[in-house]
Design a protein around this motif. Structure first.
Motif, PDB file in Angstrom:
ATOM      1  N   VAL A 581      64.100  72.247 -18.814  1.00 28.33           N
ATOM      2  CA  VAL A 581      64.939  71.308 -19.802  1.00 28.33           C
ATOM      3  C   VAL A 581      63.701  70.552 -20.756  1.00 28.33           C
ATOM      4  CG1 VAL A 581      66.186  69.450 -19.488  1.00 28.33           C
ATOM      5  CG2 VAL A 581      66.493  70.930 -17.778  1.00 28.33           C
ATOM      6  N   ASP A 582      64.238  70.845 -21.728  1.00 26.00           N
ATOM      7  CA  ASP A 582      63.625  70.226 -23.042  1.00 26.00           C
ATOM      8  C   ASP A 582      61.869  70.699 -22.844  1.00 26.00           C
ATOM      9  OD1 ASP A 582      65.654  69.152 -24.061  1.00 26.00           O
ATOM     10  OD2 ASP A 582      65.457  67.139 -23.331  1.00 26.00           O
ATOM     11  N   GLY A 583      61.995  71.968 -22.885  1.00 26.77           N
ATOM     12  CA  GLY A 583      60.336  72.527 -22.684  1.00 26.77           C
ATOM     13  C   GLY A 583      59.858  72.403 -24.257  1.00 26.77           C
ATOM     14  N   ARG A 584      58.509  72.204 -24.112  1.00 24.87           N
ATOM     15  CA  ARG A 584      57.598  72.082 -25.348  1.00 24.87           C
ATOM     16  C   ARG A 584      56.533  72.861 -25.359  1.00 24.87           C
ATOM     17  NH1 ARG A 584      57.668  67.071 -23.090  1.00 24.87           N
ATOM     18  NH2 ARG A 584      55.659  66.767 -23.346  1.00 24.87           N
ATOM     19  N   HIS A 585      55.772  73.368 -26.471  1.00 25.55           N
ATOM     20  CA  HIS A 585      54.693  74.380 -26.383  1.00 25.55           C
ATOM     21  C   HIS A 585      53.392  73.357 -26.480  1.00 25.55           C
ATOM     22  CE1 HIS A 585      51.607  77.150 -27.742  1.00 25.55           C
ATOM     23  NE2 HIS A 585      52.621  77.858 -27.766  1.00 25.55           N
ATOM     24  N   LEU A 628      59.208  81.288 -27.674  1.00 28.95           N
ATOM     25  CA  LEU A 628      59.070  82.386 -26.601  1.00 28.95           C
ATOM     26  C   LEU A 628      57.603  82.105 -25.828  1.00 28.95           C
ATOM     27  CD1 LEU A 628      59.705  85.621 -28.713  1.00 28.95           C
ATOM     28  CD2 LEU A 628      61.163  84.834 -26.913  1.00 28.95           C
ATOM     29  N   ARG A 629      56.624  81.824 -26.940  1.00 21.72           N
ATOM     30  CA  ARG A 629      55.383  81.844 -26.068  1.00 21.72           C
ATOM     31  C   ARG A 629      55.325  80.353 -25.230  1.00 21.72           C
ATOM     32  NH1 ARG A 629      53.694  83.629 -31.246  1.00 21.72           N
ATOM     33  NH2 ARG A 629      51.997  85.296 -30.815  1.00 21.72           N
ATOM     34  N   GLN A 630      55.973  79.126 -25.510  1.00 21.10           N
ATOM     35  CA  GLN A 630      56.178  78.143 -24.682  1.00 21.10           C
ATOM     36  C   GLN A 630      56.668  78.231 -23.490  1.00 21.10           C
ATOM     37  OE1 GLN A 630      58.604  75.341 -27.037  1.00 21.10           O
ATOM     38  NE2 GLN A 630      60.027  75.191 -25.495  1.00 21.10           N
TER      39      GLN A 630
END
Length: 882
Positions: A581-585, A628-630
Motif C-alpha cells: 500500500v503506497d509503496g515508494r522507490h 517495477l523496481r520499487q
C-alpha cells in the motif's frame, strides 16, 4: 634479457628468485629501495607512472622502502601479485653479496595490512572445482576469518557461478587448469574483469588432502559438524584455499576455526543480472555505491556493520523466524529514539575488532592495534550497558572486560608501532623494564645516591663523580684526601690536583646506562609478544564479539533509515500474497525533494483463483521502470529484516527475485541485445516458482514486431498458466491487453492531457494505456522542432487512414453478420471474405507501419469481438503477403 654469463652476481640472484615466482611482481630489496627489473619494471612503471631507468642494459624501476605499501596497494587494485624479497643475511663490511629470499607474497585476496584493504568491505579469496558432476565453491576473508562454501550441479554452472560470484565479490579466484577453456566460466569471468584469476594444476584440488587439511585447521576428527563429509564437493576448493593462504602469507591462520556451508534454500536467490538491474550494491552508471539501495540504507558506524549490511542485502532471508526477529529488533530502536541516539554515539569509536583480532592471530598486530582494540571494547561495553534490558546482544562480557583491562595495564597510551623504537609497555607492568627506564631517565639521581654511599663509607665528603670522554664515569679524589682512598677504588688517572678512580659498582652502573636503551627495546618486545600471545587465546571470543557488534550496528542502521525516511514495519508471512500500500522507490525518493515522490500500490497473489499477474502499459517516462523496481526492492528490504518505504505491506516471502529490465548487449561475446534479453528470459522461465517475484520490462522489443509480440504473449501465458508466480510485466505491446485470463489485471501509468500538454502523473491505475506519447517524449528529449512537427503530421495521416479503414471494416462486418446470422459456418466464411479485402496503404508507409499504427489506435475497450477477429485476420494476411 641479457645472457646469464654477462650478469652480475646481484642480477643472477635476482633472476634465480624471479624464476621461483614467475607470476608475481618481485620487489627486490636494495638498501632503502625495492627494485624491479626486466618485464616487471616495464609493467610497473607503466601502471604506476614511475620513471623507467636501466642498470647496464636491464630495464629497472624502484620505489622507496618506507613508502612501498602505497605502491603495493595500487598494484593490488590492478589485480597483481607481489613477492617481497628481503635481505636476510648480514651486510658484510668488506662487501659481497647479501643473502635475499622471499619473505611474503601479497595477492589481492590474501592482503592483510590495513593499507591494502577497503574499509567496511570484505576481501574475499575464492576457489572453484568440479568433481563427479558437482561444482564446489568456497571463499574466505583471511582478515575476518569468514569462511563459507556451497555447491551445485555442474550442469547448472551458467546460473550458479555468476550468482555466487555476485554474492561474495571475490578479489581473487583460484581455478583448476582443466576449467581454463570452460566456456561458461570464461564468459562469466569476462563479465567480472576486476577479479584476479589464477589457474593451478588439478592435483591442488585433491579432496583427500583437502579433507585432512581442514580437519587439521579446525582440530577435528571429521567435518560432520560443518555439514561436510569426504565426498562433499565443497571440500577440495576449501582445503586449497587454506594451503594457498599459508603459502602466500608465510604464516598460519589460527583464527579460522570453522567453515559455514550454505544452501540456496536459506536465502532469496537473486541472479547476477537481476542484482545489477536492481542496483543493490553498485549502480549501472559508474559502478559506485552512489544511487544504490545500499547507499540509502547504510547508516552503519563500524566497518563490521558495513560488511554485514552488504552481506544481508545480497542474501535476503527465507527464514520467517529470523526475518521477524530482525524486524522486532529494528522496531525497538524505532520506538525509542533516545536509545537509538545513544547507541549511535557509543558505536562511533568502535574500530574494526574483527580485523584487529585477525592481525593478532596472525602475529601482525602492533601496539596501536591493541590500543584500538581496547578503546573499541570499552565503547562496546557502554552499548551493552544501554541494551541490558533487551535481547539484541547476549554475549557474556567477562572476557571483554579482561581483554580491555589487560591492554590498559600493559600497553602505553600512545605506543610506537615498531618493536624497535621503545614506548610500548606502560610503566608499572614489569619491574625489570621499569628498572631500565629508571636507569635511562634518572641516572643522575642514581649516581648521586651511589656517591652519598661512598662518602659515608670513606669519610671523604668532597668526592665527585664526573663523566669523561676518555674514561667514562670516574670518582675524583683531591690530593689531600688520597690517604683515605679505600681498597675497592680502582685507579684510572692522576691529575695535578686530584686523582680519578672507578669502582666495580660504578662500572656496573655505567654499563647499565649504556645498555638501557637496547635492554628497553629487548624487554618491551618480549613483554609485548607475551601480551599479544595472551590476547590470541581470546580470538574466538573476539570474533563472536565482532559478529554481535555488527548485528547491532546494522539493526540500528535500519532503524535510523526507517526514521529518516518514514519507513514502516512490513508483515512477512507464509502466504503467497504481495500487497503493498503506497509503496515508494527508496533510492529515487531519497534524491527528490520531500513530498515529490508519488506512491503506488500493488495487490497480487499466487494463491489459487487470485490475481497474480499485473500487465502494465503506459508511455516511457511515466514511471513504469521505477514502479517495477520499487516493488522488487521492497520485497528484498523486507526479507533482509528492514522496514520498507510503504504505508503498509503484506508479503508472502519470496524464494527468488528476477528483474529483467532495460536492454544491453555483449558484443565481445557476439551476443546482441535481443540474445541477452532472451537468455535472461529463459533463466526466469526455467528457474522461477509460484513463490518467486518476477519483474519483466519490454520483453520482445529487440526483434521484429511480430516476433516480439508473439514471444511476449507466450511468455505471459507461461507465467500465468504454468509458473503462476507473482509477476509485474510492463510492455509497449498493447495487443497483450487482449489476453483474457482470470489471474491477470491490467494496469497503466496515468497521464493527463490538457490543452495539448501531456502531464505524466506517475500514478498506477487499472486499465490499459491509450497512447504511447512517443512524440511528446521526443520533444522533451530535445529533438529539433521541425522533426517534431513533421512527426505529428505523419502520425495524423496514419491515424486518419486507420479510422477510414476501421469504418469500412465495421460496416462490412455488420452487413455480413446480418446475412449469415442463421449459420455459424457461413458466418465464419463471410468474416474470412471480409478480412481478405485489401486496403491500400499510403505509399509513404509500409504495411507493417500502417498496421502497427492501427493497433495503437484501436479503442480496445469498445471494439466488438467480431470486429477484432476481422481486424486480426486481415492484418495477418496483409503481413504474410496474401
Amino acid at each position: 634479457m641479457a645472457e646469464p654469463q654477462k650478469l652480475t652476481p646481484l642480477m643472477e640472484q635476482y633472476l634465480s628468485i624471479k624464476k621461483q615466482h614467475p607470476d608475481e611482481v618481485l620487489f627486490f630489496r636494495l638498501g632503502d629501495f625495492y627494485e624491479m627489473f626486466f618485464e616487471d619494471a616495464v609493467m610497473v612503471s607503466r601502471l604506476l607512472n614511475l620513471t623507467l631507468t636501466h642498470r647496464a642494459d636491464s630495464p629497472m624501476c624502484g620505489v622507496p622502502y618506507h613508502a612501498s605499501k602505497v605502491y603495493i596497494a595500487r598494484l593490488l587494485r590492478f589485480g597483481k601479485k607481489i613477492a617481497i624479497a628481503e635481505q636476510v643475511g648480514e651486510v658484510s663490511p668488506q662487501g659481497g653479496l647479501t643473502e635475499r629470499k622471499v619473505v611474503e607474497i601479497i595477492t589481492p585476496g590474501t592482503a592483510v595490512e590495513a593499507e591494502y584493504l577497503e574499509q567496511g568491505v570484505n576481501n574475499f579469496l575464492g576457489a572453484l572445482s568440479i568433481s563427479h558432476g558437482k561444482a564446489g565453491f568456497a571463499f574466505i576473508d583471511v582478515t575476518t576469518s569468514e569462511f563459507k562454501a556451497t555447491s551445485w550441479n555442474a550442469s547448472l554452472m551458467h546460473e550458479f557461478f555468476s550468482k555466487e560470484l555476485g554474492r561474495c565479490n571475490p578479489k581473487e579466484l583460484l581455478l583448476p587448469l582443466s576449467l581454463k577453456e570452460n566456456n561458461v566460466i570464461k564468459d562469466t569471468l569476462e563479465q567480472n574483469p576486476s577479479i584476479s584469476v589464477s589457474y593451478y594444476p588439478d592435483w591442488h584440488f585433491n579432496s583427500e588432502s583437502a579433507y585432512k587439511k581442514l580437519n587439521e585447521q579446525f582440530k577435528t576428527a571429521n567435518l560432520n559438524s560443518f555439514g561436510l563429509n569426504e565426498q562433499s564437493p565443497e571440500i577440495a576448493p576449501a582445503g586449497f584455499l587454506l594451503e594457498y593462504l599459508e603459502k602466500t602469507t608465510n604464516t598460519c591462520v589460527p583464527h579460522v576455526k570453522g567453515i559455514s556451508v550454505y544452501h540456496d534454500s536459506e536465502y532469496v536467490i537473486i541472479d547476477e543480472s537481476s542484482r545489477r538491474n536492481l542496483e543493490i550494491i553498485y549502480n549501472l552508471r559508474d559502478g559506485t555505491t552512489q544511487y544504490t539501495l545500499l547507499d540509502c540504507m547504510n547508516y552503519t558506524l563500524t566497518a563490521m556493520g558495513n560488511r554485514l549490511i552488504r552481506s544481508w542485502l545480497l542474501s535476503p532471508l527465507c527464514d520467517l523466524e529470523k526475518i521477524s526477529k530482525r524486524h522486532n529488533h529494528v522496531e525497538i530502536l524505532v520506538n525509542d529514539n533516545d536509545l537509538l541516539k545513544e547507541l549511535r554515539e557509543f558505536l562511533s569509536p568502535v574500530l574494526d575488532i574483527q580485523r584487529l583480532a585477525g592481525r593478532i592471530a596472525m602475529e601482525k598486530a602492533h601496539a596501536k592495534d591493541l590500543q584500538a582494540l581496547r578503546v573499541s571494547i570499552q565503547s562496546w561495553l557502554k552499548v551493552r550497558e544501554r541494551l541490558a534490558s533487551y535481547d539484541l546482544a547476549k554475549l557474556p562480557l567477562d572476557d571483554a572486560k579482561f581483554i580491555a583491562d589487560l591492554i590498559f595495564k600493559s600497553i602505553h597510551e600512545d605506543p610506537a608501532t615498531s618493536l624497535t623504537e621503545g614506548r610500548i609497555i606502560k610503566r608499572g607492568w614489569s619491574n625489570e623494564l621499569d628498572h631500565f627506564y629508571d636507569v635511562q631517565s634518572n641516572f643522575n639521581q642514581i649516581l648521586d645516591e651511589y656517591l652519598e654511599e661512598e662518602k659515608a663509607k670513606t669519610g671523604i665528603q668532597n668526592l665527585k663523580i664526573k663523566n669523561t670522554s676518555s674514561s667514562g664515569y670516574v670518582i675524583e679524589v683531591t690530593k689531600g684526601k688520597l690517604g683515605n682512598v679505600p681498597g675497592h677504588f680502582i685507579m684510572r688517572r692522576s691529575l695535578m690536583n686530584a686523582d680519578r678512580f672507578t669502582t666495580e659498582r660504578l662500572q656496573e652502573l655505567e654499563q647499565e646506562l649504556n645498555n638501557a636503551s637496547s635492554k628497553i627495546v629487548e624487554t618491551e618486545k618480549a613483554l609485548f609478544l607475551e601480551v599479544r600471545a595472551k590476547l590470541s587465546e581470546y580470538i574466538p571470543y573476539l570474533m563472536e564479539l565482532s559478529s554481535e557488534i555488527a548485528y547491532v550496528d546494522v539493526i540500528e542502521s535500519f532503524a535510523h533509515a526507517a526514521i529518516l525516511n518514514r519507513w514502516t514495519k512490513p508483515v512477512v508471512n507464509n502466504s503467497l500474497n504481495f500487497n503493498i500500500v503506497d509503496g515508494r522507490h527508496p533510492v529515487v525518493e531519497k534524491h527528490l525533494s520531500e513530498g515529490q515522490f508519488v506512491p503506488n500500490s500493488i495487490n497480487i497473489s499466487a494463491e489459487d483463483n487470485s490475481v497474480s499477474f499485473g500487465l502494465i502499459t503506459g508511455p516511457n517516462m511515466a514511471g513504469k521502470s521505477t514502479y517495477l523496481r520499487q516493488n522488487a526492492l521492497i520485497a528484498l528490504m523486507a526479507q533482509t529484516g528492514s522496514f520498507i518505504p510503504a504505508k503498509s505491506a503484506e508479503i508472502g516471502f519470496v524464494d527468488k527475485i528476477f528483474c529483467r529490465v532495460g536492454a544491453s548487449d555483449n558484443l565481445a561475446r557476439g551476443e546482441s541485445t535481443f540474445l541477452v534479453e532472451m537468455t535472461e528470459t529463459a533463466l526466469i522461465l526455467k528457474s522461477s516458482t509460484n513463490r518467486s517475484l518476477v519483474i519483466m520490462d519490454e520483453v520482445g522489443r529487440g526483434t521484429s514486431t511480430e516476433d516480439g509480440l508473439s514471444i511476449a504473449w507466450a511468455v505471459s501465458e507461461y507465467l500465468l498458466d504454468t509458473i503462476k508466480s507473482r509477476t509485474l510485466f510492463a510492455t509497449h505491446y498493447h495487443e497483450l491487453t487482449r489476453i483474457n485470463h482470470e489471474r491477470l489485471i491490467l494496469l497503466c501509468m496515468d497521464v493527463k492531457e490538457t490543452c495539448g500538454d501531456i502531464i505524466f502523473l506517475r500514478k498506477i491505475k487499472e486499465g490499459a494505456a491509450e497512447n504511447s506519447y512517443g512524440i511528446h517524449v521526443a520533444q522533451l528529449a530535445g529533438i529539433p522542432e521541425t522533426v517534431i512537427e513533421r512527426s505529428k503530421t505523419i502520425l495524423e495521416q496514419i491515424q486518419n487512414k486507420a479510422k477510414d479503414n476501421m469504418s469500412v471494416i465495421e460496416h462490412q462486418v455488420v452487413e455480413t453478420a446480418k446475412e449469415t446470422a442463421s449459420s455459424k459456418k457461413e458466418k465464419s466464411t463471410s468474416l474470412d471474405e471480409i478480412s481478405s479485402k485489401e486496403f491500400k496503404s499510403p505509399s509513404l508507409f509500409s504495411d507493417e507501419e500502417i498496421i502497427l499504427d492501427e493497433i495503437l489506435s484501436c479503442d480496445v475497450d469498445n471494439i466488438t469481438p467480431m470486429n477484432a477477429m476481422s481486424l486480426i485476420s486481415r492484418w495477418k494476411k496483409s503481413l504474410s503477403g496474401r
